[in-house]
Design a protein around this motif. Sequence first.
Motif, PDB file in Angstrom:
ATOM      1  N   UNK A  80       0.829  -1.188   0.000  1.00 51.06           N
ATOM      2  CA  UNK A  80       0.000   0.000   0.000  1.00 51.06           C
ATOM      3  C   UNK A  80       0.873   1.252   0.000  1.00 51.06           C
ATOM      4  N   UNK A  81       1.872   1.271   0.885  1.00 53.94           N
ATOM      5  CA  UNK A  81       2.734   2.435   0.994  1.00 53.94           C
ATOM      6  C   UNK A  81       3.506   2.672  -0.299  1.00 53.94           C
ATOM      7  N   UNK A  82       4.074   1.607  -0.844  1.00 49.95           N
ATOM      8  CA  UNK A  82       4.913   1.755  -2.034  1.00 49.95           C
ATOM      9  C   UNK A  82       4.073   2.150  -3.240  1.00 49.95           C
ATOM     10  N   UNK A  86      13.430   3.180  -0.992  1.00 45.28           N
ATOM     11  CA  UNK A  86      13.409   2.313   0.185  1.00 45.28           C
ATOM     12  C   UNK A  86      13.444   0.849  -0.209  1.00 45.28           C
ATOM     13  N   UNK A  87      12.979   0.546  -1.415  1.00 42.71           N
ATOM     14  CA  UNK A  87      13.018  -0.851  -1.843  1.00 42.71           C
ATOM     15  C   UNK A  87      14.412  -1.224  -2.341  1.00 42.71           C
ATOM     16  N   UNK A  88      14.991  -0.369  -3.182  1.00 39.46           N
ATOM     17  CA  UNK A  88      16.267  -0.713  -3.799  1.00 39.46           C
ATOM     18  C   UNK A  88      17.470  -0.425  -2.902  1.00 39.46           C
ATOM     19  N   UNK A  89      17.380   0.651  -2.114  1.00 43.79           N
ATOM     20  CA  UNK A  89      18.513   1.011  -1.271  1.00 43.79           C
ATOM     21  C   UNK A  89      18.102   1.126   0.193  1.00 43.79           C
ATOM     22  N   UNK A 112      15.402  -3.387   5.165  1.00 42.74           N
ATOM     23  CA  UNK A 112      15.595  -4.443   4.172  1.00 42.74           C
ATOM     24  C   UNK A 112      14.692  -5.638   4.455  1.00 42.74           C
ATOM     25  N   UNK A 113      14.560  -5.983   5.719  1.00 44.06           N
ATOM     26  CA  UNK A 113      13.736  -7.159   6.000  1.00 44.06           C
ATOM     27  C   UNK A 113      12.251  -6.824   6.021  1.00 44.06           C
ATOM     28  N   UNK A 114      11.918  -5.558   6.351  1.00 42.91           N
ATOM     29  CA  UNK A 114      10.502  -5.201   6.436  1.00 42.91           C
ATOM     30  C   UNK A 114       9.885  -4.987   5.064  1.00 42.91           C
ATOM     31  N   UNK A 115      10.663  -4.430   4.158  1.00 42.27           N
ATOM     32  CA  UNK A 115      10.121  -4.137   2.832  1.00 42.27           C
ATOM     33  C   UNK A 115      10.634  -5.152   1.817  1.00 42.27           C
ATOM     34  N   UNK A 116       9.739  -5.800   1.159  1.00 45.56           N
ATOM     35  CA  UNK A 116      10.116  -6.803   0.170  1.00 45.56           C
ATOM     36  C   UNK A 116      10.539  -8.086   0.856  1.00 45.56           C
TER      37      UNK A 116
END
Lengths: 278, 346
Positions: B199-201, B224-227, B234-238
Amino acid sequence: MSAAPKRSALPGFGLSMGLTLTWLSLLILIPLAGLFVKTADLSLSQFLDTVTSNRTLHALRISFGLAFAAAVVNLVAGLIIVWALVRYRFPGRRLFDAIVDIPFALPTAVAGIALTTLFAQNGWLGAPLASLGIKVAFTPLGIFLAMVFIGIPFVVRTVQPVLIDLDVEIEEAAACLGASRWQTITRVIIPSLTPAILTGFALAFARAVGEYGSVIFIAGNLPNVSEIAPLLIVIRLSEFRYADATAIAVVMLVFSFLIIFLLNRLQRWAQTRALAVS
Amino acid sequence: MTIEVRNIVKQYGAFKALDNVDLRVADGELLALLGPSGSGKTSLLRIIAGLDWPDAGEVSFDGENALARGAGERHVGFVFQHYALFRHMSVFENVAFGLRVQPRAVRKSEAQIRARVKELLDLVQLDWLANRYPSQLSGGQRQRIALARALAIEPRILLLDEPFGALDAKVRKELRQWLRTLHEEIHVTSIFVTHDQEEALEVANRVVVMDKGKIEQIGTPGDVYDNPATAFVHSFIGESIVLPVDVSGGQVKLGHRPLNIDAGGAVGPSKLFVRRHDMQIGPVGEGALEGTVRRVRTFGPIQRADIALSGDDTLVEIDAPRDRPLTAGDAISLQPRRYRIFAGQE
């Protein structure tokens, strides 16, 4: 030609309806019918004479008028108490919550004697009031006070669960939309509580109309001054004028029923509006 | 309207809900506060709205101190997760509420109020529900009415607390899209709180990732996804593969096996993060890691495989294109194409 039996997801209508009718008949309808039967001993003119005599009319006015006034006071005071009990956390809250029920449980005579002692002209509260020229015990004001005392739990206990369920978020929503505190209370909170408030009012009123035990101690029971209708009925009974007693009872019954029925309709209306099952 | 939040601290007993939070929101932005429950995102939103006050710190709107004003004076539209509609009022009256409670001096005439409510109901595409009551609406409809009600006062800022949290997946997706479009139309500075990364992304211009009362990273969804700035992000997103590694002398080791990859500045016990789809599969001997395929599922354009790494049999899940079919039992090598190493094992 046989019709398929009607099936319902909620069987047992016949049984539960039968039990309901039996129960209501045994406990309420048959005794009440007896009341009407006994009253029928009187001719119409006798009946009218009895119920329109000055003393009867005054007693009825005292009972209904003061019960109504007491219910109004209980409505306001009850709402404030409910608000404090539900919305705030303070030491002793559970204790206060329990104290609210005392008028339910206390023998009414005990309540009446306690109030009378307290408000007699030499009582703790009666003395200072007397010095201000206000007499409470043995006047209609005393009756009113006793009725307030016994009615308060009805308003508190009916409104409390509804207020607990009322989400604080709707108040926050109102505040964000620019409503003042007063507007939030009058336009959002009170309308949401209306059905419960009406029920509590009706119960407190009904209880006060029929109240006998606590009132007779503080009332002074002067005919045409501070005599309540239930007491007049007892007096007529002690005079063996049974039909006169039941005549007054019938008038009380009919009036009470009309008022409670009306309040019920009003409550139903407020509720359907709130839930909008249109 | 710009929003500036400085050094906000909020404590509930021993629990620090917000720990020195700083945030600037630009005019017309659509910002997402993203984090797990208890990360402080809702506390922050409520403080901005004036429903809560911080223990320390400042909040200003366009440079003007907002903390001096109550919720009603901040001209903030707030949308609650559970709608908070007035159930004894019709949809029309719910939307009109903010206009009707205005002080007499500035209150609009009845005709103006009617016109404005009609306009708002058109905007949320629910004009045909004006005379219904909230209990007669579906969840998605209720939330759109709640939004119309919040917009009625022409808020300078729109705040939404988990606005789609109580809705089912399909409706949530629709409303997401719809909120995006609506924001492009009215362009009011908006912040919404969510624990749903998708939702956020998908909706926000910028995402603020929060954890334990602190801001972990602020950036565009791509950023925030790529870097990811921290191990938490890193663990929360994707979806990530996380392996405990040890870095010494610039060399990264998984257990005793040296991995021929760059440590990127980390030293000591660390964690290696690789996106599932960033693992290159090759023949044995050609990658940093080796393992055996345990199980393969194929759906859509990818195949997802459980790989047991040689050595300690750690299972990792990878996504690979279907051009090189995997079968259970294959011995393969894995080479991370993109990865991050963050110091610390926690």
